[in-house]
Enzyme design. Sequence first.
Site, PDB file in Angstrom:
ATOM      1  CB  CYS A 288      -8.762   3.809  -5.850  1.00  0.00           C
ATOM      2  SG  CYS A 288      -9.712   3.008  -6.802  1.00  0.00           S
TER       3      CYS A 288
ATOM      4  CG  ASP B  63      -2.753   5.015  -4.820  1.00  0.00           C
ATOM      5  OD1 ASP B  63      -1.825   5.425  -4.213  1.00  0.00           O
ATOM      6  OD2 ASP B  63      -3.163   4.346  -4.065  1.00  0.00           O
TER       7      ASP B  63
ATOM      8  CB  CYS C 204      -0.056   6.678   0.105  1.00  0.00           C
ATOM      9  SG  CYS C 204      -0.230   4.873  -0.612  1.00  0.00           S
TER      10      CYS C 204
ATOM     11  CB  CYS D 254       1.738   1.903  -3.760  1.00  0.00           C
ATOM     12  SG  CYS D 254       0.708   2.085  -3.075  1.00  0.00           S
TER      13      CYS D 254
END
Lengths: 392, 392, 147, 147
Positions: free
Chosen positions: D33, D35, D58, D102
């Site tokens: 994904c 992350d 990110c 996130c």
Amino acid sequence: MSDRNIYMDHAATTPVRNEVIEAMLPYFNEKFGNPSSIYSIGRDSKKAIEESREKVSKAIGAEPREIFFTGSGTEADNWAIKGVAYANRKRGKHIITTSIEHHAVLHTCQYLESDGFEVTYLPVDADGLITAEQVRAAIRPDTILITIMFANNEIGTIQPIAEIGKVAKEAGVYFHTDAVQAMGNVHINVSEMNIDLLSMSSHKFYGPKGIGALYVKKGVKLTSFIHGGAQERGRRASTENVPAIVGFATALEIAVENMDQYNKKLLALRDRTIKEIEEKIPFIRLNGHREKRLPGNVNFSFEFIEGESLLLMLDLKGIAASSGSACTSGSLDPSHVLLAIGLPHEIAHGSLRLTFGEENTDADVDRLMEVLPAIVKRLREMSPLYEAMCKK
Amino acid sequence: MSDRNIYMDHAATTPVRNEVIEAMLPYFNEKFGNPSSIYSIGRDSKKAIEESREKVSKAIGAEPREIFFTGSGTEADNWAIKGVAYANRKRGKHIITTSIEHHAVLHTCQYLESDGFEVTYLPVDADGLITAEQVRAAIRPDTILITIMFANNEIGTIQPIAEIGKVAKEAGVYFHTDAVQAMGNVHINVSEMNIDLLSMSSHKFYGPKGIGALYVKKGVKLTSFIHGGAQERGRRASTENVPAIVGFATALEIAVENMDQYNKKLLALRDRTIKEIEEKIPFIRLNGHREKRLPGNVNFSFEFIEGESLLLMLDLKGIAASSGSACTSGSLDPSHVLLAIGLPHEIAHGSLRLTFGEENTDADVDRLMEVLPAIVKRLREMSPLYEAMCKK
Amino acid sequence: MYSEKVMDHFSNPRNVGEISDADGVGQVGNPKCGDIMKMYLKIEDNIIVDAKFKTFGCGAAVATSSMATELVKGKTVEEALKITNKAVAEALDGLPPVKMHCSNLAEEAIRSAIEDYQKKNGLIDETNACDTCCKRCEDIHHVIDTE
Amino acid sequence: MYSEKVMDHFSNPRNVGEISDADGVGQVGNPKCGDIMKMYLKIEDNIIVDAKFKTFGCGAAVATSSMATELVKGKTVEEALKITNKAVAEALDGLPPVKMHCSNLAEEAIRSAIEDYQKKNGLIDETNACDTCCKRCEDIHHVIDTE
Ligand SMILES: Cc1ncc(COP(=O)(O)O)c(C=O)c1O
Ligand SMILES: Cc1ncc(COP(=O)(O)O)c(C=O)c1O
């Protein structure tokens, strides 16, 4: 030094060239007339459009009457694919494309699938290439359209379009190519290459945004996509966007005239950048074909790091670039192109696309190579994946 | 005097206002970044788009997230009508419209008829008006869309949109209005008027060509029309035309702010022109409703003469106008709007549309009235129809 | 759109008017289609000595009428009958494709006026006045305004 | 797109690194994904005395990691468990809607590290390390590039 802005994302969009803005300006408020009018001021607009159409047709070896202006490259793709599909529905419902097309093509094909068409998405090799042989093998008796992009927007790979055109011609199947990235960078001749339909978009070669064109070979059966007035000989409605059409043609004419010289410069920047990145940064992979690639395109995956972070760090240093990272698009899946060439998800997430243009110089690459290795190093030091690899 | 150019065709298109050009210019080559990028220069573009969206939404009493930029008014019409039709196909296949819509609506409806939809074209009265009652009576259980233009581009008649909106709301049928001619001239509030979808085009109110917008009320079921990238929240693909979007919003903001004052001026020119033509020229007919008409619109039929000749004669005197004449369009049939309000063919052929705008003055009308009666007289003297009438 | 010659014949049409003692009069076209051409001919010893016209129609219709009257003057009846629509259009340095039907009208108007003359003088007995315009009205694909 | 606070925590992330003698270590997310967040906690007398992180992800992922470590420091385990994704996002002056996941990751990373601590110390016996990211991978509508 970080206050200098260096733009390395010309595949996303380009600034409009000053000569092009100059050429457009009179059509905003002096020669602003509706080209369909019969009075003098409308006739000026009409003339400007016809001269532009002629320039565009020349750039690809077509006839002026085979060029239709559209509101964008995306519209040209939608029109070409839906237009051929619906006009030839009775002959068949099968379309051939590749798995690395731009979404303007892919999503249009998917839409047609939801309306009863069948689409074959040809796989590409590790460099992003397909072969004419693959295309030939995929053709069925009910195939009505082959749509394969000229050059890929992410990894820059250039397809064997003339060979595919030959196969399409032999099979009597219409051949559309999305040449949005190729125009102005690659020599294109629609008759030599047996192309029936070709999409263009002006903002990729220093022309304005919001204007594209579709080349439609004489005789191709195509339904209209945007219905309304009788503009573009009744095939694409809406008041003609005269300044943008003039800008498009002016930009294309300049691009084609200077193509060879321009490409020489881009190739030098590209090859130097590829070489230096390969020399200076470990755990990387060049994406796209090493030779059969757009002259301004560099695309690398950097293992253990994520693309958006890389872009942001570069932006903080004044360098604008792009990524196949999912994060830049609000999705969680990385670029379908990088997955199609076989990259694992985590490596696809960590890719960087640099696309050079006119204004770029060797000093820009100097600056890039000054900051990029350090940024990659820093992000890797922050990465649990790198940590895991190091502990192995 | 014949070297002065007087433009009286603002319903066809308008020049771009200088302030609007100024507002657009930075987005061509300074803030030219792709709004979908994450680096600074792309963020500038993104911000400009969102500010523009806000301005446009304000002008019609909508939410910013209900505004979607398109490549033209025609595209907005195509999208609204096809989008509602295909998204609601399972609920029904009946659409209600009028016989005097712009071709962007009419031809789209005809296209849908060829794909299995049924369309009711409501007739209009001699002034070009329809009533909410007519609409109510036409609604069937399987009606999915009512599409009725706000104001007509040829005869200027303004429809009872709020009343129709009420009927549509009560019946639970989506209501789209083509407000391309009304924007900037008529106060519009989508929530008060119960409008679900509304089309706009910037070049009708001193903004650039090639940019339009569709208002889509939150919750309206609509399929996409142009497939591709995820721009406009995934509903309308293609790299955003940032300069044009900024130009659109700037022009609309100015238009709405100055509407009342501007209309006062247009009304004076319009009513004076109508009065003088009626006083000075025999065998004429005012087309369109006398009061419920766009403030800048004058449309007359002049018996025994043909519209294109009239336009050419006016053009020779430096006056740019328009006609419902078939000849101006390459067709042999005169305007469907003039036929719909009941004009016989030969009278429909001899119509003249004058549409006033910002730059027009009383001196322009002086000049018009200096040349128009003589031109009409001259053409009539050349006309076998006039000869036949005189000999009766 | 129009050539200079067309614009010249449109803005200063030659031979507008009627001939009260015409030897042949022909009218073609249909107001429904937006084009009517009426031609008057004065014919002496088989030679067209004068020609006048009245036209309801577009710029091209007026210009072709004007040119047609110019072309027939001084010609014999037989010569005049050989004037084609192409000849009229060429004499005007061409017409836009969508306007070519106007030059048809001119050819037809000449024929129609000559037929009238021939009928009146017992030179033929069968009339076949042309109604092409109205055929075209239905035939031609409906093309529409573009703003 | 990002707030100044996010950009500050992204470009100068606090507490990057490892704690070699951490009392609790948690890793959440999935490279698929894009992350992964790994959090190290030093816990003394039920109080989080130090926190460090490593993140693959990110800008928002890096910034939320940084903020999460700042927020847990000095808190009791119970207090730290109450830190929600919303709190992390708010402390950063907000996150763009597409990036809200996130902040979920940050909340999960804290929980996961604390669970590890509790497990190691026999405080609970059941693990339910979060795998939300990968659920989302499939759930979330495929949104695409826009050039
Ligand atoms: C290969 C390709 N096709 C189509 C498009 C769409 O063009 P536009 O943004 O002008 O609609 C792009 C870029 O945006 C592209 O790179
Ligand atoms: C009422 C109406 N609808 C739609 C349009 C189409 O707009 P555009 O030319 O911007 O596509 C126009 C004018 O062109 C119009 O007057």
